[in-house]
Design a protein around this motif. Structure first.
Motif, PDB file in Angstrom:
ATOM      1  N   ILE A  44       5.551  12.441  77.893  1.00 18.78           N
ATOM      2  CA  ILE A  44       6.074  11.162  77.387  1.00 18.78           C
ATOM      3  C   ILE A  44       7.015  10.477  78.379  1.00 18.78           C
ATOM      4  O   ILE A  44       7.163   9.271  78.329  1.00 18.78           O
ATOM      5  CB  ILE A  44       6.728  11.285  75.985  1.00 18.78           C
ATOM      6  N   LEU A  59      18.195   3.006  73.464  1.00 14.44           N
ATOM      7  CA  LEU A  59      18.167   4.019  72.398  1.00 14.44           C
ATOM      8  C   LEU A  59      19.584   4.308  71.883  1.00 14.44           C
ATOM      9  O   LEU A  59      19.795   4.465  70.683  1.00 14.44           O
ATOM     10  CB  LEU A  59      17.484   5.304  72.894  1.00 14.44           C
ATOM     11  N   PHE A  62      20.510   1.370  69.715  1.00 14.80           N
ATOM     12  CA  PHE A  62      19.736   1.377  68.484  1.00 14.80           C
ATOM     13  C   PHE A  62      20.294   2.419  67.503  1.00 14.80           C
ATOM     14  O   PHE A  62      20.487   2.137  66.313  1.00 14.80           O
ATOM     15  CB  PHE A  62      18.254   1.652  68.766  1.00 14.80           C
ATOM     16  N   LEU A  63      20.556   3.622  68.019  1.00 14.81           N
ATOM     17  CA  LEU A  63      21.003   4.704  67.131  1.00 14.81           C
ATOM     18  C   LEU A  63      22.405   4.460  66.571  1.00 14.81           C
ATOM     19  O   LEU A  63      22.724   4.947  65.485  1.00 14.81           O
ATOM     20  CB  LEU A  63      20.921   6.058  67.845  1.00 14.81           C
ATOM     21  N   TYR A  73      22.286  -2.792  69.336  1.00 21.41           N
ATOM     22  CA  TYR A  73      20.987  -3.116  69.931  1.00 21.41           C
ATOM     23  C   TYR A  73      20.716  -4.607  69.761  1.00 21.41           C
ATOM     24  O   TYR A  73      20.439  -5.311  70.735  1.00 21.41           O
ATOM     25  CB  TYR A  73      19.852  -2.287  69.310  1.00 21.41           C
ATOM     26  N   HIS A  86       6.703   0.062  69.703  1.00 19.26           N
ATOM     27  CA  HIS A  86       5.870   1.025  70.433  1.00 19.26           C
ATOM     28  C   HIS A  86       4.385   0.662  70.371  1.00 19.26           C
ATOM     29  O   HIS A  86       3.533   1.477  70.709  1.00 19.26           O
ATOM     30  CB  HIS A  86       6.052   2.426  69.834  1.00 19.26           C
ATOM     31  N   LEU A  89       1.879   1.405  73.045  1.00 18.33           N
ATOM     32  CA  LEU A  89       1.744   2.808  73.471  1.00 18.33           C
ATOM     33  C   LEU A  89       0.813   3.559  72.520  1.00 18.33           C
ATOM     34  O   LEU A  89       0.796   3.292  71.326  1.00 18.33           O
ATOM     35  CB  LEU A  89       3.120   3.493  73.448  1.00 18.33           C
ATOM     36  N   ILE A  91       0.530   6.711  70.667  1.00 20.00           N
ATOM     37  CA  ILE A  91       1.367   7.835  70.237  1.00 20.00           C
ATOM     38  C   ILE A  91       0.611   8.621  69.171  1.00 20.00           C
ATOM     39  O   ILE A  91       0.394   8.142  68.054  1.00 20.00           O
ATOM     40  CB  ILE A  91       2.737   7.337  69.717  1.00 20.00           C
ATOM     41  N   PRO A 127      11.035   8.021  61.256  1.00 19.35           N
ATOM     42  CA  PRO A 127      10.502   6.957  62.116  1.00 19.35           C
ATOM     43  C   PRO A 127       9.535   7.474  63.189  1.00 19.35           C
ATOM     44  O   PRO A 127       8.630   6.745  63.608  1.00 19.35           O
ATOM     45  CB  PRO A 127      11.748   6.328  62.750  1.00 19.35           C
ATOM     46  N   THR A 131       5.959   5.863  63.490  1.00 17.11           N
ATOM     47  CA  THR A 131       5.536   5.292  64.774  1.00 17.11           C
ATOM     48  C   THR A 131       4.155   5.824  65.150  1.00 17.11           C
ATOM     49  O   THR A 131       3.283   5.086  65.609  1.00 17.11           O
ATOM     50  CB  THR A 131       6.585   5.633  65.862  1.00 17.11           C
TER      51      THR A 131
HETATM   52  C1  HEM Z   1       7.147   9.171  68.105  1.00 21.75           C
HETATM   53  C2  HEM Z   1       7.356   9.403  69.390  1.00 21.75           C
HETATM   54  C3  HEM Z   1       7.968   8.406  70.335  1.00 21.75           C
HETATM   55  C4  HEM Z   1       7.539   8.178  71.616  1.00 21.75           C
HETATM   56  C5  HEM Z   1       6.432   8.911  72.334  1.00 21.75           C
HETATM   57  C6  HEM Z   1       8.368   7.113  72.154  1.00 21.75           C
HETATM   58  C7  HEM Z   1       8.263   6.584  73.415  1.00 21.75           C
HETATM   59  C8  HEM Z   1       8.890   5.464  73.864  1.00 21.75           C
HETATM   60  C9  HEM Z   1       8.632   4.811  75.131  1.00 21.75           C
HETATM   61  C10 HEM Z   1       7.620   5.274  76.165  1.00 21.75           C
HETATM   62  C11 HEM Z   1       9.457   3.747  75.213  1.00 21.75           C
HETATM   63  C12 HEM Z   1       9.596   2.777  76.396  1.00 21.75           C
HETATM   64  C13 HEM Z   1       8.634   1.643  76.198  1.00 21.75           C
HETATM   65  C14 HEM Z   1       8.601   0.690  77.364  1.00 21.75           C
HETATM   66  O1  HEM Z   1       9.646   0.418  77.977  1.00 21.75           O
HETATM   67  O2  HEM Z   1       7.515   0.183  77.634  1.00 21.75           O
HETATM   68  C15 HEM Z   1      10.229   3.701  73.988  1.00 21.75           C
HETATM   69  C16 HEM Z   1      11.146   2.743  73.690  1.00 21.75           C
HETATM   70  C17 HEM Z   1      12.011   2.824  72.618  1.00 21.75           C
HETATM   71  N1  HEM Z   1      12.025   3.781  71.640  1.00 21.75           N
HETATM   72 FE1  HEM Z   1      10.648   5.236  71.421  1.00 21.75          FE
HETATM   73  N2  HEM Z   1       9.276   6.720  71.212  1.00 21.75           N
HETATM   74  C18 HEM Z   1       9.076   7.485  70.082  1.00 21.75           C
HETATM   75  C19 HEM Z   1       9.819   7.420  68.934  1.00 21.75           C
HETATM   76  C20 HEM Z   1      10.964   6.693  68.757  1.00 21.75           C
HETATM   77  C21 HEM Z   1      11.830   6.774  67.611  1.00 21.75           C
HETATM   78  C22 HEM Z   1      11.607   7.682  66.410  1.00 21.75           C
HETATM   79  C23 HEM Z   1      12.853   5.893  67.834  1.00 21.75           C
HETATM   80  C24 HEM Z   1      14.042   5.553  66.992  1.00 21.75           C
HETATM   81  C25 HEM Z   1      14.559   6.343  66.072  1.00 21.75           C
HETATM   82  C26 HEM Z   1      12.620   5.261  69.119  1.00 21.75           C
HETATM   83  C27 HEM Z   1      13.409   4.296  69.695  1.00 21.75           C
HETATM   84  C28 HEM Z   1      13.061   3.548  70.795  1.00 21.75           C
HETATM   85  C29 HEM Z   1      13.768   2.345  71.224  1.00 21.75           C
HETATM   86  C30 HEM Z   1      14.986   1.719  70.565  1.00 21.75           C
HETATM   87  C31 HEM Z   1      13.099   1.891  72.366  1.00 21.75           C
HETATM   88  C32 HEM Z   1      13.393   0.612  73.174  1.00 21.75           C
HETATM   89  C33 HEM Z   1      12.485  -0.483  72.612  1.00 21.75           C
HETATM   90  C34 HEM Z   1      12.568  -1.784  73.381  1.00 21.75           C
HETATM   91  O3  HEM Z   1      13.613  -2.405  73.372  1.00 21.75           O
HETATM   92  O4  HEM Z   1      11.566  -2.169  73.984  1.00 21.75           O
HETATM   93  N3  HEM Z   1      11.466   5.781  69.649  1.00 21.75           N
HETATM   94  N4  HEM Z   1       9.865   4.751  73.195  1.00 21.75           N
END
Ligand code: HEM
Length: 141
Positions: A44, A59, A62-63, A73, A86, A89, A91, A127, A131
């Motif tokens: 990941i 993150l 956000f948290l 955030y 997401h 992506l 997932i 979440p 997701t």
């Molecule tokens: C289920 C598995 C998850 C995976 C594999 C994952 C993966 C990712 C990835 C790769 C990014 C970067 C995306 C980019 O810049 O293009 C991202 C962004 C983010 N993720 Fe996750 N994530 C997961 C779950 C979560 C969960 C459960 C939360 C919150 C409780 C979270 C919160 C965030 C936040 C706040 C961002 C920034 C979003 C933005 O402003 O673009 N993620 N995540």
């Protein structure tokens, strides 16, 4: 006398139990360090931008809001819905479990009460699973 059971998830109790901004920032830094240095995280971390500093900031902020603290955030980046953030992506179960693995390791490293560690991890599973479900629907052939 009845023993007092700490209540998390009410107002900012979770934010405080996590050590507020500094405590959450430490946990998120550990989360991304674990993602960058473990075989579980490898699948990941490569989905993220090379420079993780914005991911760390996003993150953390956000948290803070998610645990009932200040909405840092949206103050900086605008509104967000986690599953749709997401949507670009893929997932599946593997990615969800890798994310949760790194988060569990990071939570376990923090000086949080054991009851809060368990609570926080269980809450984050919600979440993460949502997701995955939304991503699998969006990317279904
Ligand atoms: C289920 C598995 C998850 C995976 C594999 C994952 C993966 C990712 C990835 C790769 C990014 C970067 C995306 C980019 O810049 O293009 C991202 C962004 C983010 N993720 Fe996750 N994530 C997961 C779950 C979560 C969960 C459960 C939360 C919150 C409780 C979270 C919160 C965030 C936040 C706040 C961002 C920034 C979003 C933005 O402003 O673009 N993620 N995540």
């Amino acid at each position: 006398m009845t023993e007092e059971i700490p209540l998390y998830g009410v107002e900012d109790t979770s934010f405080k139990a996590a050590g507020q901004y500094d405590g959450i920032k430490q946990m998120v830094d550990d989360f991304y360090d674990i993602m960058s240095s473990t075989p579980e995280g490898a699948q990941i971390v490569r989905m993220h931008p090379k420079d993780l500093s914005i991911s760390r900031d996003k993150l953390t902020r956000f948290l803070c809001g998610w645990t009932g603290g200040p909405k840092l955030y949206s103050e900086k980046y605008g509104s967000i819905a986690i599953p749709m953030a997401h949507s670009h992506l893929r997932i599946g179960l593997g990615e969800r479990d890798a994310w949760l693995f790194c988060m569990k390791q990071a939570i376990d490293k923090q000086p949080f009460a054991d009851s809060f560690k368990t609570y926080l991890y269980e809450q984050l599973c919600v979440p993460a699973e949502r997701t995955r479900v939304v991503s699998e629907k969006l990317h279904a052939k």
